[in-house]
Design an enzyme around this catalytic site. Sequence first.
Site, PDB file in Angstrom:
ATOM      1  N   SER A   1      14.051  26.234   6.871  1.00  0.00           N
ATOM      2  CA  SER A   1      13.399  26.170   8.170  1.00  0.00           C
ATOM      3  C   SER A   1      12.367  27.291   8.222  1.00  0.00           C
ATOM      4  O   SER A   1      12.266  28.092   7.287  1.00  0.00           O
ATOM      5  CB  SER A   1      14.426  26.313   9.287  1.00  0.00           C
ATOM      6  OG  SER A   1      15.160  27.497   9.105  1.00  0.00           O
TER       7      SER A   1
ATOM      8  N   GLY B   1       9.357  27.371   7.733  1.00  0.00           N
ATOM      9  CA  GLY B   1       8.331  27.363   6.692  1.00  0.00           C
ATOM     10  C   GLY B   1       8.747  27.982   5.373  1.00  0.00           C
ATOM     11  O   GLY B   1       7.942  28.093   4.447  1.00  0.00           O
TER      12      GLY B   1
ATOM     13  N   GLU C   1      10.033  16.507  16.980  1.00  0.00           N
ATOM     14  CA  GLU C   1       8.712  16.949  16.506  1.00  0.00           C
ATOM     15  C   GLU C   1       7.904  15.754  16.036  1.00  0.00           C
ATOM     16  O   GLU C   1       8.353  14.992  15.170  1.00  0.00           O
ATOM     17  CB  GLU C   1       8.868  17.928  15.344  1.00  0.00           C
ATOM     18  CG  GLU C   1       9.398  19.277  15.768  1.00  0.00           C
ATOM     19  CD  GLU C   1       9.389  20.245  14.600  1.00  0.00           C
ATOM     20  OE1 GLU C   1       8.311  20.464  14.013  1.00  0.00           O
ATOM     21  OE2 GLU C   1      10.464  20.747  14.267  1.00  0.00           O
TER      22      GLU C   1
ATOM     23  N   ASP D   1      12.523  26.163  18.805  1.00  0.00           N
ATOM     24  CA  ASP D   1      11.819  27.452  18.984  1.00  0.00           C
ATOM     25  C   ASP D   1      10.541  27.297  19.816  1.00  0.00           C
ATOM     26  O   ASP D   1      10.277  28.109  20.703  1.00  0.00           O
ATOM     27  CB  ASP D   1      11.584  28.180  17.638  1.00  0.00           C
ATOM     28  CG  ASP D   1      10.971  27.319  16.544  1.00  0.00           C
ATOM     29  OD1 ASP D   1      10.537  26.190  16.840  1.00  0.00           O
ATOM     30  OD2 ASP D   1      10.912  27.796  15.400  1.00  0.00           O
ATOM     31  N   THR D   2       9.782  26.230  19.589  1.00  0.00           N
ATOM     32  CA  THR D   2       8.542  26.052  20.367  1.00  0.00           C
ATOM     33  C   THR D   2       8.831  25.821  21.853  1.00  0.00           C
ATOM     34  O   THR D   2       7.963  26.012  22.695  1.00  0.00           O
ATOM     35  CB  THR D   2       7.714  24.857  19.851  1.00  0.00           C
ATOM     36  OG1 THR D   2       8.487  23.669  20.006  1.00  0.00           O
ATOM     37  CG2 THR D   2       7.345  25.016  18.385  1.00  0.00           C
TER      38      THR D   2
ATOM     39  N   ARG E   1      10.930  36.893  13.172  1.00  0.00           N
ATOM     40  CA  ARG E   1      10.526  36.736  14.569  1.00  0.00           C
ATOM     41  C   ARG E   1      11.434  37.612  15.432  1.00  0.00           C
ATOM     42  O   ARG E   1      12.654  37.448  15.414  1.00  0.00           O
ATOM     43  CB  ARG E   1      10.674  35.270  14.965  1.00  0.00           C
ATOM     44  CG  ARG E   1      10.025  34.942  16.288  1.00  0.00           C
ATOM     45  CD  ARG E   1      10.405  33.540  16.732  1.00  0.00           C
ATOM     46  NE  ARG E   1      10.063  32.551  15.750  1.00  0.00           N
ATOM     47  CZ  ARG E   1      10.777  31.436  15.556  1.00  0.00           C
ATOM     48  NH1 ARG E   1      11.846  31.174  16.256  1.00  0.00           N
ATOM     49  NH2 ARG E   1      10.406  30.567  14.637  1.00  0.00           N
TER      50      ARG E   1
HETATM   51  P1  AMP Z   1       8.729  21.438   9.463  1.00  0.00           P
HETATM   52  O1  AMP Z   1       9.554  22.614   9.030  1.00  0.00           O
HETATM   53  O2  AMP Z   1       9.006  20.191   8.715  1.00  0.00           O
HETATM   54  O3  AMP Z   1       8.728  21.266  10.957  1.00  0.00           O
HETATM   55  O4  AMP Z   1       7.224  21.817   9.114  1.00  0.00           O
HETATM   56  C1  AMP Z   1       6.600  22.922   9.727  1.00  0.00           C
HETATM   57  C2  AMP Z   1       5.138  22.627  10.022  1.00  0.00           C
HETATM   58  O5  AMP Z   1       4.427  22.341   8.816  1.00  0.00           O
HETATM   59  C3  AMP Z   1       4.907  21.428  10.913  1.00  0.00           C
HETATM   60  O6  AMP Z   1       5.096  21.759  12.261  1.00  0.00           O
HETATM   61  C4  AMP Z   1       3.477  21.089  10.548  1.00  0.00           C
HETATM   62  O7  AMP Z   1       2.551  21.964  11.189  1.00  0.00           O
HETATM   63  C5  AMP Z   1       3.426  21.358   9.057  1.00  0.00           C
HETATM   64  N1  AMP Z   1       3.792  20.131   8.328  1.00  0.00           N
HETATM   65  C6  AMP Z   1       5.032  19.770   7.916  1.00  0.00           C
HETATM   66  N2  AMP Z   1       5.028  18.579   7.308  1.00  0.00           N
HETATM   67  C7  AMP Z   1       3.758  18.159   7.294  1.00  0.00           C
HETATM   68  C8  AMP Z   1       3.100  16.988   6.815  1.00  0.00           C
HETATM   69  N3  AMP Z   1       3.761  16.026   6.181  1.00  0.00           N
HETATM   70  N4  AMP Z   1       1.759  16.890   7.026  1.00  0.00           N
HETATM   71  C9  AMP Z   1       1.073  17.871   7.651  1.00  0.00           C
HETATM   72  N5  AMP Z   1       1.636  18.990   8.123  1.00  0.00           N
HETATM   73  C10 AMP Z   1       2.953  19.145   7.955  1.00  0.00           C
END
Ligand code: AMP
Length: 393
Positions: free
Chosen positions: A160, A162, A267, A286-287, A364
Site C-alpha cells: 500500500s 505506493g 477508488e 486515507d483520502t 505520513r
Molecule cells: P493503488 O495503490 O493501486 O491505489 O495505486 C496508487 C495510485 O497509483 C493510484 O491512486 C493512481 O494514482 C496510480 N495508479 C495505480 N494504478 C494505476 C493504473 N493502472 N493506471 C494509472 N495510474 C495508476
Amino acid sequence: MTTLGTPNTTSQTKLMLLGSGELGKEVAIAAQRLGVEVIAVDRYDNAPAMQVAHRSYTIRMQDGQALREIIESEKPDHIVPEIEAISTDTLVQLETEGYSITPTARAAKLTMDREGIRKFVAEDLGIRTSEFAFADTKEEFTEACLRIGFPCVVKPIMSSSGKGQSTIRDEAGMELAWSIAQDGGRTGAGRVIVEGFVDFDYEITLLTLKHKGGTVFVDPIGHRQDDGDYQESWQPQPMTEQTLSEAQRMAKVVTDGLGGYGIFGVELFVKGDDVIFSELSPRPHDTGMVTMISQNLSQFALHTRAILGLPIPAIRQYGPAASHVILGKGDSDSPSFQNVDTALKEEDTDLRLFGKPVVKGERRLGVCLALGGTIQEAREKASRAANSVKVVL
Ligand code: AMP
C-alpha cells in the site's frame, strides 16, 4: 432498539481495532464518544490508536494463533480491521463462530491483497478495470508487461501507499521496475500485479456507506498521488451527473457483493464519461480524511455508526474542502513539529498530528485540513498549512 454500555463495567460494548494507525485512531475517538470500550491492536507499541484506546495489545496480526488468543480472551462485540496484513483466514473462522467482523470476514479476505479484490470485481462482478495480469517470476512478469503493453504499472500484490509501485514506460524500464517491486512489498519478494496504465482525467474515492438503513454515498473525493502515495485530497470533486451515477452504480454493485455494514473507500479512475474501478478499502480511506472538516459526520463517525447499527439520517457537506499530508523523512523515535501555530493561523483550517512514535524513511505523520470558497482555495490553504509545519526528526 440499540443499547450501548459503559466502558470498564459489565455492560461494556467492546470494539477491537486490528490496526492502530491514524485511521484507526479516529475510529477509536468516534467510538469513545459513544462510550464504547476500545481495544487497539498493532504490531508495535504506542501506535496512534493505542494512545486513545482503553487497552492495547502488540502482536503480529498475521499470526492466526496470536490473533485468536486475544480475540477469545477479550470477546469483542465488534472486530474492526484497519489494515490488510491480518490473518484473514482466522477472521473467516471466527465469524463462523459468531464473532462480528466489519464489514465481513470475506471482505477482509478478498481485499487482503490486490489479487482477491481485482479478480472478484473484474471476473465475478464484470466491473470494468484496467487490464491486468499477475506474475510470480521475472519471466512471467516480462511476459505480462509485453502482453499488456506500455506504459503499464507494476505493484506488489501485498503493498500500500505506493510501496514497490512503479510505472514502466518501455521495455528498458522492466528490469528496474521488477527490482523495485521485489524490494517494496509488505512481505518482501513475491507476486506482483501488472496493470495497463489508465490515462485518467482524474481519480476519486467514492466513500460508500452500507448501514442498517441502506447504502448512501458521500460526495466524491478527488485526490492527487505521488508514486502511488496520497498527497492531497479535496471534496466535492466536480463530476457530470452521468459519471457520478455510473460511479455510484459500480460502487453499489461491489459493496453489495462484499456485504456487511461500514464505510468502503471505492477508488475509481474517470476518463471522459468512462469510469474504471481501481481498488477498494472495506474501511475508512486515507483520502477520506478530508471529511474531518468537510462534513457533519466524518467517514470515521459514519463507519462507527454503521458498525453499531445506528441511523444516519443525513450527511451534510459544508462545501469546498481539502486535506494535505504532512510527511516526515529520516530516522527518529521522537519526532516533533515546529510552527504548528503558523499552520493554524488561517481561518477554517485544522490539523491532526497522528502521534506516530517512530520514523524510518518516509512516513505520513499528520494532515492539514481546510475549507475554502473554491476547491482551489481550499487546496492552497491546506497545502500552505501543511508546508508550514516543520517536522524535526
Ligand atoms: P493503488 O495503490 O493501486 O491505489 O495505486 C496508487 C495510485 O497509483 C493510484 O491512486 C493512481 O494514482 C496510480 N495508479 C495505480 N494504478 C494505476 C493504473 N493502472 N493506471 C494509472 N495510474 C495508476
